[in-house]
Design a protein around this motif. Structure first.
Motif, PDB file in Angstrom:
ATOM      1  N   LEU A 192     -10.273   0.473  -4.916  1.00 46.63           N
ATOM      2  CA  LEU A 192     -10.875   0.596  -3.587  1.00 46.63           C
ATOM      3  C   LEU A 192     -11.928   1.700  -3.576  1.00 46.63           C
ATOM      4  O   LEU A 192     -13.018   1.530  -3.000  1.00 46.63           O
ATOM      5  CB  LEU A 192      -9.800   0.879  -2.549  1.00 46.63           C
ATOM      6  N   CYS A 217      -2.417   8.494  -1.064  1.00 44.11           N
ATOM      7  CA  CYS A 217      -3.457   7.498  -1.335  1.00 44.11           C
ATOM      8  C   CYS A 217      -4.691   7.730  -0.471  1.00 44.11           C
ATOM      9  O   CYS A 217      -5.827   7.588  -0.932  1.00 44.11           O
ATOM     10  CB  CYS A 217      -2.906   6.092  -1.091  1.00 44.11           C
ATOM     11  N   ALA A 256      -4.773   0.150  -7.123  1.00 46.00           N
ATOM     12  CA  ALA A 256      -5.280  -0.233  -5.803  1.00 46.00           C
ATOM     13  C   ALA A 256      -6.212   0.823  -5.231  1.00 46.00           C
ATOM     14  O   ALA A 256      -7.320   0.504  -4.767  1.00 46.00           O
ATOM     15  CB  ALA A 256      -4.107  -0.482  -4.856  1.00 46.00           C
ATOM     16  N   VAL A 258     -10.590  -0.561   6.469  1.00 48.30           N
ATOM     17  CA  VAL A 258     -10.301  -1.150   5.158  1.00 48.30           C
ATOM     18  C   VAL A 258      -9.336  -0.258   4.381  1.00 48.30           C
ATOM     19  O   VAL A 258      -8.398  -0.745   3.738  1.00 48.30           O
ATOM     20  CB  VAL A 258     -11.609  -1.368   4.365  1.00 48.30           C
ATOM     21  N   MET A 270      -0.826  -2.186   2.508  1.00 47.50           N
ATOM     22  CA  MET A 270      -0.458  -3.134   1.466  1.00 47.50           C
ATOM     23  C   MET A 270       0.190  -2.415   0.290  1.00 47.50           C
ATOM     24  O   MET A 270       1.146  -2.935  -0.308  1.00 47.50           O
ATOM     25  CB  MET A 270      -1.687  -3.923   1.022  1.00 47.50           C
ATOM     26  N   VAL A 271      -0.320  -1.229  -0.069  1.00 47.33           N
ATOM     27  CA  VAL A 271       0.266  -0.470  -1.172  1.00 47.33           C
ATOM     28  C   VAL A 271       1.704  -0.098  -0.859  1.00 47.33           C
ATOM     29  O   VAL A 271       2.605  -0.270  -1.691  1.00 47.33           O
ATOM     30  CB  VAL A 271      -0.569   0.797  -1.458  1.00 47.33           C
ATOM     31  N   THR A 281      -5.793  -0.571   5.885  1.00 53.21           N
ATOM     32  CA  THR A 281      -5.209  -1.871   5.556  1.00 53.21           C
ATOM     33  C   THR A 281      -4.742  -1.898   4.106  1.00 53.21           C
ATOM     34  O   THR A 281      -3.654  -2.401   3.794  1.00 53.21           O
ATOM     35  CB  THR A 281      -6.230  -2.994   5.794  1.00 53.21           C
ATOM     36  N   THR A 282      -5.548  -1.338   3.217  1.00 60.21           N
ATOM     37  CA  THR A 282      -5.176  -1.294   1.808  1.00 60.21           C
ATOM     38  C   THR A 282      -3.944  -0.422   1.591  1.00 60.21           C
ATOM     39  O   THR A 282      -3.040  -0.782   0.831  1.00 60.21           O
ATOM     40  CB  THR A 282      -6.344  -0.760   0.964  1.00 60.21           C
TER      41      THR A 282
END
Length: 211
Positions: free
Chosen positions: A176, A102, A172, A196, A203-204, A199-200
């Motif tokens: 983003l 990611c 996601a 950011v 969460m993923v 953090t994303t």
């Protein structure tokens, strides 16, 4: 991308590759809107008529650039995953790989916005351009999504995951990426942007696990 070789000049029989390379340069500079067959021909130093012997029109050329951009995106993801340290715990190793893929996805979008946008463009002909004369075959599954899906399958084998986690993870990172390129997040400093992103990604990974 296979089929792109050589430098700025071309020899007899290599005009198609030269046109593709010029079109990729155009996309890199300004996104899919910049990909125009006549401009690619001008950069290579040939007439539009010569270019049309290799491409039916802008639509076909743009589809070729789109395929190249998708390959580049997947390669960036794989490089990011290769840099990630492994782990003895299979679950932790799977989570790290997912986060790294990611991270590579978003990183490619930020570093190569023109190519990233080209990777997901509609690929329609320019206004007034006749449609391509032959049916367009369906495109294979995007390698970037395959990488995410395979990573989630590895996570599934260790701790389980939510249904449709692959589509959720892709949504996601893609969302983003667009926010960082074209939305309100584009004004973030590099440090804040990294915060950011991380953090994303956390969460993923957390959302991919079974509750």
């Amino acid at each position: 991308m296979a089929g792109i070789s050589g430098g700025k000049n071309y020899h007899h029989g290599d005009l198609r590759n030269a046109l593709i390379r010029a079109a990729v340069d155009l996309a890199t500079e300004g996104g899919p809107e910049r990909v125009v067959l006549r401009e690619a021909a001008r950069r290579v130093g040939v007439s539009p008529t010569a270019a049309y012997r290799h491409f039916d029109g802008r639509g076909e050329l743009l589809r070729t650039v789109r395929a190249h951009a998708r390959v580049r995106l997947a390669e960036a993801m794989e490089r990011a995953a290769a840099r990630e340290p492994g782990a003895d715990d299979p679950a932790l190793a799977a989570e790290r790989r997912l986060a790294a893929l990611c991270r590579g996805y978003v990183g490619f979008a930020v570093e190569h916005p023109g190519l990233y946008r080209a990777a997901f463009c509609a690929g329609r002909p320019a206004p007034g351009e006749p449609p391509v004369g032959v049916p367009v075959p369906p495109e294979p599954e995007i390698r970037a999504f395959t990488l995410l899906k395979e990573s989630l399958e590895a996570l599934d084998r260790t701790c389980g995951r939510r249904p449709a986690a692959g589509a959720a993870a892709w949504s996601a990172v893609h969302g983003l990426s667009l926010l960082l390129l074209e939305g309100p997040l584009r004004r973030l400093s590099a440090r804040r942007r990294d915060d950011v992103v991380e953090t994303t990604l956390a969460m993923v990974v957390s959302g991919a696990r079974t509750p």
